[in-house]
Structures are given as structure tokens and as C-alpha cells.
Design an enzyme around this catalytic site. Structure first.
Site, PDB file in Angstrom:
ATOM      1  N   ASN A  44     -70.415-100.657  19.743  1.00 48.51           N
ATOM      2  CA  ASN A  44     -70.962-101.372  20.902  1.00 48.51           C
ATOM      3  C   ASN A  44     -69.868-102.061  21.719  1.00 48.51           C
ATOM      4  O   ASN A  44     -69.916-102.067  22.947  1.00 48.51           O
ATOM      5  CB  ASN A  44     -72.022-102.386  20.459  1.00 48.51           C
ATOM      6  CG  ASN A  44     -73.369-101.705  20.252  1.00 48.51           C
ATOM      7  OD1 ASN A  44     -73.502-100.500  20.480  1.00 48.51           O
ATOM      8  ND2 ASN A  44     -74.362-102.447  19.816  1.00 48.51           N
ATOM      9  N   LYS A  81     -82.165-101.091  31.857  1.00 42.12           N
ATOM     10  CA  LYS A  81     -81.785 -99.703  32.150  1.00 42.12           C
ATOM     11  C   LYS A  81     -83.069 -98.893  32.285  1.00 42.12           C
ATOM     12  O   LYS A  81     -84.151 -99.382  31.928  1.00 42.12           O
ATOM     13  CB  LYS A  81     -80.857 -99.145  31.072  1.00 42.12           C
ATOM     14  CG  LYS A  81     -81.505 -98.959  29.725  1.00 42.12           C
ATOM     15  CD  LYS A  81     -80.542 -98.253  28.806  1.00 42.12           C
ATOM     16  CE  LYS A  81     -81.165 -97.964  27.466  1.00 42.12           C
ATOM     17  NZ  LYS A  81     -80.289 -97.295  26.539  1.00 42.12           N
ATOM     18  N   GLU A  90     -82.262 -97.244  23.551  1.00 44.75           N
ATOM     19  CA  GLU A  90     -83.597 -97.395  24.117  1.00 44.75           C
ATOM     20  C   GLU A  90     -83.706 -96.456  25.310  1.00 44.75           C
ATOM     21  O   GLU A  90     -82.748 -96.260  26.052  1.00 44.75           O
ATOM     22  CB  GLU A  90     -83.814 -98.842  24.566  1.00 44.75           C
ATOM     23  CG  GLU A  90     -84.058 -99.759  23.391  1.00 44.75           C
ATOM     24  CD  GLU A  90     -84.198-101.216  23.787  1.00 44.75           C
ATOM     25  OE1 GLU A  90     -84.515-101.504  24.960  1.00 44.75           O
ATOM     26  OE2 GLU A  90     -83.980-102.068  22.916  1.00 44.75           O
ATOM     27  N   GLY A 132     -71.527-100.742  37.940  1.00 49.07           N
ATOM     28  CA  GLY A 132     -72.878-101.254  38.173  1.00 49.07           C
ATOM     29  C   GLY A 132     -72.917-102.763  38.128  1.00 49.07           C
ATOM     30  O   GLY A 132     -71.891-103.432  38.360  1.00 49.07           O
ATOM     31  N   CYS A 163     -78.580-105.462  22.852  1.00 50.21           N
ATOM     32  CA  CYS A 163     -77.480-105.207  21.901  1.00 50.21           C
ATOM     33  C   CYS A 163     -76.098-105.616  22.392  1.00 50.21           C
ATOM     34  O   CYS A 163     -75.454-106.469  21.787  1.00 50.21           O
ATOM     35  CB  CYS A 163     -77.488-103.737  21.511  1.00 50.21           C
ATOM     36  SG  CYS A 163     -78.970-103.304  20.580  1.00 50.21           S
ATOM     37  N   GLY A 177     -76.498-105.079  29.988  1.00 50.87           N
ATOM     38  CA  GLY A 177     -77.493-106.051  29.516  1.00 50.87           C
ATOM     39  C   GLY A 177     -78.132-105.490  28.269  1.00 50.87           C
ATOM     40  O   GLY A 177     -77.507-104.744  27.521  1.00 50.87           O
TER      41      GLY A 177
HETATM   42  P1  NAD Z   1     -87.184-106.417  17.923  1.00 49.45           P
HETATM   43  O1  NAD Z   1     -87.064-107.835  18.287  1.00 49.45           O
HETATM   44  O2  NAD Z   1     -87.725-105.422  18.892  1.00 49.45           O
HETATM   45  O3  NAD Z   1     -88.042-106.280  16.566  1.00 49.45           O
HETATM   46  C1  NAD Z   1     -87.856-107.069  15.441  1.00 49.45           C
HETATM   47  C2  NAD Z   1     -89.197-107.176  14.722  1.00 49.45           C
HETATM   48  O4  NAD Z   1     -89.006-107.823  13.464  1.00 49.45           O
HETATM   49  C3  NAD Z   1     -90.240-108.008  15.478  1.00 49.45           C
HETATM   50  O5  NAD Z   1     -91.415-107.248  15.665  1.00 49.45           O
HETATM   51  C4  NAD Z   1     -90.489-109.211  14.547  1.00 49.45           C
HETATM   52  O6  NAD Z   1     -91.819-109.694  14.603  1.00 49.45           O
HETATM   53  C5  NAD Z   1     -90.158-108.613  13.199  1.00 49.45           C
HETATM   54  N1  NAD Z   1     -89.859-109.588  12.142  1.00 49.45           N
HETATM   55  C6  NAD Z   1     -89.129-110.724  12.211  1.00 49.45           C
HETATM   56  N2  NAD Z   1     -89.120-111.346  11.010  1.00 49.45           N
HETATM   57  C7  NAD Z   1     -89.854-110.580  10.167  1.00 49.45           C
HETATM   58  C8  NAD Z   1     -90.214-110.692   8.798  1.00 49.45           C
HETATM   59  N3  NAD Z   1     -89.819-111.725   8.036  1.00 49.45           N
HETATM   60  N4  NAD Z   1     -90.989-109.722   8.257  1.00 49.45           N
HETATM   61  C9  NAD Z   1     -91.426-108.678   8.995  1.00 49.45           C
HETATM   62  N5  NAD Z   1     -91.110-108.534  10.301  1.00 49.45           N
HETATM   63  C10 NAD Z   1     -90.330-109.467  10.887  1.00 49.45           C
HETATM   64  O7  NAD Z   1     -85.716-105.969  17.476  1.00 49.45           O
HETATM   65  P2  NAD Z   1     -85.019-104.528  17.657  1.00 49.45           P
HETATM   66  O8  NAD Z   1     -84.595-104.341  19.062  1.00 49.45           O
HETATM   67  O9  NAD Z   1     -85.830-103.509  16.975  1.00 49.45           O
HETATM   68  O10 NAD Z   1     -83.678-104.774  16.805  1.00 49.45           O
HETATM   69  C11 NAD Z   1     -83.697-104.862  15.398  1.00 49.45           C
HETATM   70  C12 NAD Z   1     -82.250-104.803  14.904  1.00 49.45           C
HETATM   71  O11 NAD Z   1     -81.693-103.525  15.231  1.00 49.45           O
HETATM   72  C13 NAD Z   1     -81.322-105.822  15.552  1.00 49.45           C
HETATM   73  O12 NAD Z   1     -80.377-106.239  14.612  1.00 49.45           O
HETATM   74  C14 NAD Z   1     -80.653-105.043  16.667  1.00 49.45           C
HETATM   75  O13 NAD Z   1     -79.400-105.562  17.023  1.00 49.45           O
HETATM   76  C15 NAD Z   1     -80.512-103.683  16.024  1.00 49.45           C
HETATM   77  N6  NAD Z   1     -80.467-102.562  16.976  1.00 49.45           N
HETATM   78  C16 NAD Z   1     -81.263-102.547  18.077  1.00 49.45           C
HETATM   79  C17 NAD Z   1     -81.228-101.460  18.950  1.00 49.45           C
HETATM   80  C18 NAD Z   1     -82.069-101.428  20.185  1.00 49.45           C
HETATM   81  O14 NAD Z   1     -81.803-100.601  21.054  1.00 49.45           O
HETATM   82  N7  NAD Z   1     -83.094-102.271  20.324  1.00 49.45           N
HETATM   83  C19 NAD Z   1     -80.361-100.383  18.685  1.00 49.45           C
HETATM   84  C20 NAD Z   1     -79.597-100.415  17.526  1.00 49.45           C
HETATM   85  C21 NAD Z   1     -79.651-101.513  16.676  1.00 49.45           C
END
Ligand code: NAD
Length: 442
Positions: free
Chosen positions: A215, A328, A158, A260, A267, A264
Site C-alpha cells: 500500500n 473511486k 474495492e 488526480g 486503506c 483516499g
Molecule cells: P469494515 O469496516 O468494512 O468491516 C469490518 C466489520 O467487522 C464490520 O462489519 C464490524 O461490525 C465487524 N466487527 C468489528 N468487531 C467485531 C467483532 N468483535 N466480532 C465480529 N465482527 C466485528 O472493514 P473492511 O474494509 O472490510 O476492512 C477489514 C480489514 O481488512 C482492515 O484491516 C482493512 O485495512 C483490511 N483491508 C481492507 C480492504 C478494503 O478494500 N476495504 C482491502 C484489503 C485489506
């Protein structure tokens, strides 16, 4: 290629948009109607540099669409990505309910052969669960459609997500099907202009594991350095110098060794916990990973402990200016941000907080610090200083890096800074008359 991305959060929206930018036709699906409606009006639900322009451009070009109706879009697509959340369950394991719900919905509505790609971070064995769930639904419909479940963990950060996605260090694809791998290679090859070396293929379980290991390794570096910072403080060494001294060793490197207030975000905390839980479920006690987590939990309070040491256990009547709320810089994400813990600790001891963050104040106000009395929000960093007993820096946003220290001196009741991100020069600030508290230096 015609793609569907299910889950339009940080990962889904960025991935979908970047795939569209590379010439694919993408539909991003979400169950959150409000989010989808806003996206169709050009309102982007998250802050991520460069994302808004790219979303709007592809939406206008009709290469990017948004919808709440999965079944309507599955018909035309070749690859479906699952990018829903996998939050921490009550016992620390990854909660797979959203992933399995999506698998069920795919099984209910798919009409032709598909590649289902898991981009969510999921424990080893989840692809098998997704496969079984889809098969269960197809069996109920008496359909015999072939499909593959592929693991393609996401490594974007992010704050720099577009860059990470468009120019990835590597893309990991786990599958046992040569046909699925071929399609995934074709999809990702435009992201690797010179060579496909960084497109790494492997079996599904190893790909699922790779994300957790990445991670956990990064979290380990952070906790290790935070522990070293705490020791430096006790022995009279300066962790900033030690960091430079060790980072120059190419085997160690400079990245992720900044001391730091702890890691947080959405992930590291949950993924470290989930990996520990997976090990436990297989009869193994992951002692190192447990320690990484313990060090991090304690580290979140290092700065509030310094404030308490300086001002006393009872902070009634004290006002603290807080610079930074997000976990961050360059994101509005406050999930598991150290600021939440530090602010709650200070408020519980009677202090009042005057906070500013360039992007995360809405998140704090409406969600993470919603019911917390004694926190007020300001439109600029300098406004938070008025009548404050000290400034506490918690996120290293660029606009905090080189502030007007004379303004701080003028406005603060006393010139005191607690720096949770080691941003400033100790010598310069002490020469100016500041009491300056850092992490890892007396
Ligand atoms: P998020 O919470 O920002 O988004 C998840 C979305 O999925 C939400 O908008 C929610 O409404 C939607 N959702 C839930 N159930 C649903 C369904 N049945 N149908 C359609 N949409 C649905 O999550 P995120 O931060 O994008 O993370 C998603 C995955 O990617 C997680 O497993 C996370 O660990 C992984 N990930 C996140 C990051 C990061 O930096 N945020 C980086 C790498 C991997």
C-alpha cells in the site's frame, strides 16, 4: 472445508462469499445485528459489482451462512479468519482493539485445534499479540489446545474485489507451521488453476509487513505523480503527455501514475500512517513515507484551490455541481474520499453544492456529510447542473466519461468544468467554449 470469517465488511463478506463459491462451507460472523439480519434477507450492505448474486446463490445453497454467534460456529470449523476493521488510532497507529477483542472471543469459545488467520491489515507483531490473547483465555479455562496464528493479508481492490479474490495476482501466507501452511495451500489452490507460483509463503512478520509495503508503494506512485502534475502546471508541461511518456518504460509502467485529487479510501491513508508510526516506534523517521502523506494531504485541495482562484475567496451565492463522491468508481465507500474535503472547503466559503454519485449518496447523506448544510443530492448528473456556476468532477465513474457536453453548456450558468480526475479532452472542450481546469496542465 468448514470456515468461519469474523467481521462481515468489505473484506470479510467478499472473502467469505468467494470461499463459499469455491465449495467451502462458510459462516460470516459480525457483531452488527442489523447487518447480519439484512444479509439473511438478501440485502447486501455494500456495493461491490457481482457480490449480490454470489451471496444470494451461496446463501440459498447453504454454503454461506450469517450469524452474530461466534461460539456456535467455532465448534465445526477448521480455519477462522479475522477480518475486522483496523482503523487509524488517535496517534496514527493501527487501532487493534477489534482484532484483539476477536482473539479474546476465540480463546473464550474454542474447543479444538484451530488455524486462526489474520486477514485484517495489522502491524508487524500482531500475530504474536493475537496468539498471546487466545492463550490467556485458554489458560483461564485450563485448556491446553494447540493453535496457529497465520498472517494472510488481503490485497483485493474495492470495485473489483470479486475478480481480485477469485483470480488473485498473488496470495501471501505467513506462518512457521508446516501443518498450517499445508491447510492454507489446500484452501487456496482452487484459486490458482495453472500453477501455485503465485501462492507465496513466508514467515509471519514478513507477511504482515508485505501488506503495508504494497500500500505504501502504491500511495508513493500516486503522490509522486501528483507532485509531478503540480510541477507540470507551473512549467507549462502537460502531465497527461508526460504520463504516457514515462509509462511506456516497462520499469515504470502505466498503473497508478494517473494524477488526480489524491488517494483516499479505507486503506492507503491509514496504512501509510500506520507504517510511518511503526517505523517511529522503532526509532526510524520514515521521511519518504511522511512526504507521500504530506503531498496527498495538499493534493486533496488542489481542485478547491482552483475554484477559489477562479471565483474568489468568498463563494457566497455560488452553486457548484459535483459529479462523484466515492473515493473511486465502482464502490460506495467514501472513507477519506477527496470529495469530503473539497465539499467542506467550498461550503465553508459560502457555496451551495448540488451533488450526484451513482452509489455513494446514501453514505454522504447519512454519514460523511451528514450535518453539512448547503449540500443537496440529485438523482442524475444532469439535474445537478441546474443554475450551477461550474461542474466539478471528483470520481471517474464510467457514466461521467462521455457526457453530453451540449447539455452541460445549456444548463450551467457559465460553461466551466473543474476536472479532479483528468477525464476529458482539453482541446475539444476549449474549442466548444468551455473553461476547462485539469490537474497538471495550465
Ligand atoms: P469494515 O469496516 O468494512 O468491516 C469490518 C466489520 O467487522 C464490520 O462489519 C464490524 O461490525 C465487524 N466487527 C468489528 N468487531 C467485531 C467483532 N468483535 N466480532 C465480529 N465482527 C466485528 O472493514 P473492511 O474494509 O472490510 O476492512 C477489514 C480489514 O481488512 C482492515 O484491516 C482493512 O485495512 C483490511 N483491508 C481492507 C480492504 C478494503 O478494500 N476495504 C482491502 C484489503 C485489506
Amino acid at each position: 472445508m468448514n470456515l468461519t470469517v469474523i467481521g462481515t465488511g468489505y473484506v470479510g463478506l467478499v472473502s467469505g462469499t468467494c470461499f463459499a463459491e469455491m465449495g467451502n462451507t462458510v459462516t460470516c460472523i459480525d457483531i452488527d445485528k442489523d447487518k447480519i439480519q439484512k444479509l439473511t434477507q438478501g440485502i447486501i450492505p455494500i456495493y461491490e459489482p457481482g457480490l449480490e448474486t454470489m451471496v444470494k446463490r451461496n446463501y440459498i445453497n447453504k454454503t454461506l451462512r450469517f450469524s452474530t454467534k461466534l461460539s456456535e460456529h467455532l465448534e465445526k470449523c477448521v480455519i477462522v479468519f479475522i477480518a475486522v476493521g483496523t482503523p487509524m488510532g488517535d496517534d496514527g497507529s493501527a487501532d487493534l482493539q477489534y482484532v484483539l477483542q476477536v482473539a479474546k472471543e476465540i480463546g473464550k469459545s474454542m474447543t479444538h485445534s484451530l488455524i486462526i488467520v489474520n486477514k485484517s491489515t495489522v502491524p508487524v507483531g500482531t500475530a504474536d499479540k493475537v496468539h498471546a490473547k487466545i492463550k490467556e483465555e485458554l489458560d483461564k479455562r485450563n485448556l491446553d489446545i494447540s493453535f496457529d496464528v497465520v498472517s494472510n493479508p488481503e490485497f483485493l481492490k474495492e470495485g473489483d474485489a470479486i475478480n481480485d479474490f477469485m483470480k488473485p495476482d498473488r496470495v501471501v501466507i505467513g506462518s512457521d507451521s508446516e501443518e498450517a501452511l499445508e491447510k492454507m495451500r489446500a484452501l487456496y489452490s482452487p484459486f490458482f488453476r495453472s500453477s501455485l507460483d503465485r501462492l507465496i509463503t513466508m514467515d509471519v512478520r514478513s507477511a504482515e509487513m508485505t501488506k503495508y509495503v504494497a500500500n505504501a508503494m502504491l500511495a508513493t506512485k500516486i503522490s509522486f505523480m501528483n507532485e509531478i502534475a503540480n510541477i507540470c502546471e507551473l512549467v507549462g508541461a502537460d502531465v497527461n503527455k508526460v504520463r504516457i511518456g514515462i509509462g511506456s518504460d516497462s520499469r515504470i509502467g502505466y498503473s497508478f501514475i494517473y494524477p488526480g485529487s489524491g488517494y483516499g479510501g479505507s486503506c492507503f491513508p491509514k496504512d501509510v500512517k500506520a507504517l510511518k508510526k511503526t517505523a517511529q516506534e522503532h526509532g526510524y523517521e520514515a521521511r519518504l513515507i511522511t512526504s507521500v502523506e504530506d503531498v496527498n494531504n495538499a493534493q486533496k485541495f488542489v481542485i478547491s484551490n482552483k475554484v477559489i482562484k477562479r471565483f474568489g475567496e468568498d463563494l457566497s451565492g455560488k452553486i457548484f455541481s459535483i459529479w462523484g463522491l466515492a473515493f473511486k468508481p465502482e464502490t460506495d465507500d467514501m472513507r477519506e474520499a477527496p470529495a469530503i474535503y473539497i465539499i467542506k472547503e467550498l461550503v465553508n466559503r459560502g457555496a451551495k453544492i448540488q451533488a450526484y454519485d451513482p452509489k455513494a449518496m446514501k453514505e454522504a447523506k447519512h454519514f460523511y456529510l451528514k450535518d453539512l448544510k448547503g449540500v443537496s443530492y440529485f438523482d442524475s448528473k444532469y439535474e445537478t447542473l441546474n443554475n450551477a456556476d461550474a461542474m466539478i468532477l471528483l470520481t471517474e465513474w464510467k457514466e461521467f466519461r462521455s457526457p453530453d457536453f451540449e447539455e452541460l453548456q445549456k444548463q450551467l450558468n457559465q460553461p466551466i468544468i473543474f476536472d479532479g480526475r483528468n477525464q476529458y479532452n482539453h482541446e475539444r472542450l476549449t474549442k466548444m467554449g468551455f473553461e476547462y481546469y485539469q490537474i497538471g496542465r495550465k
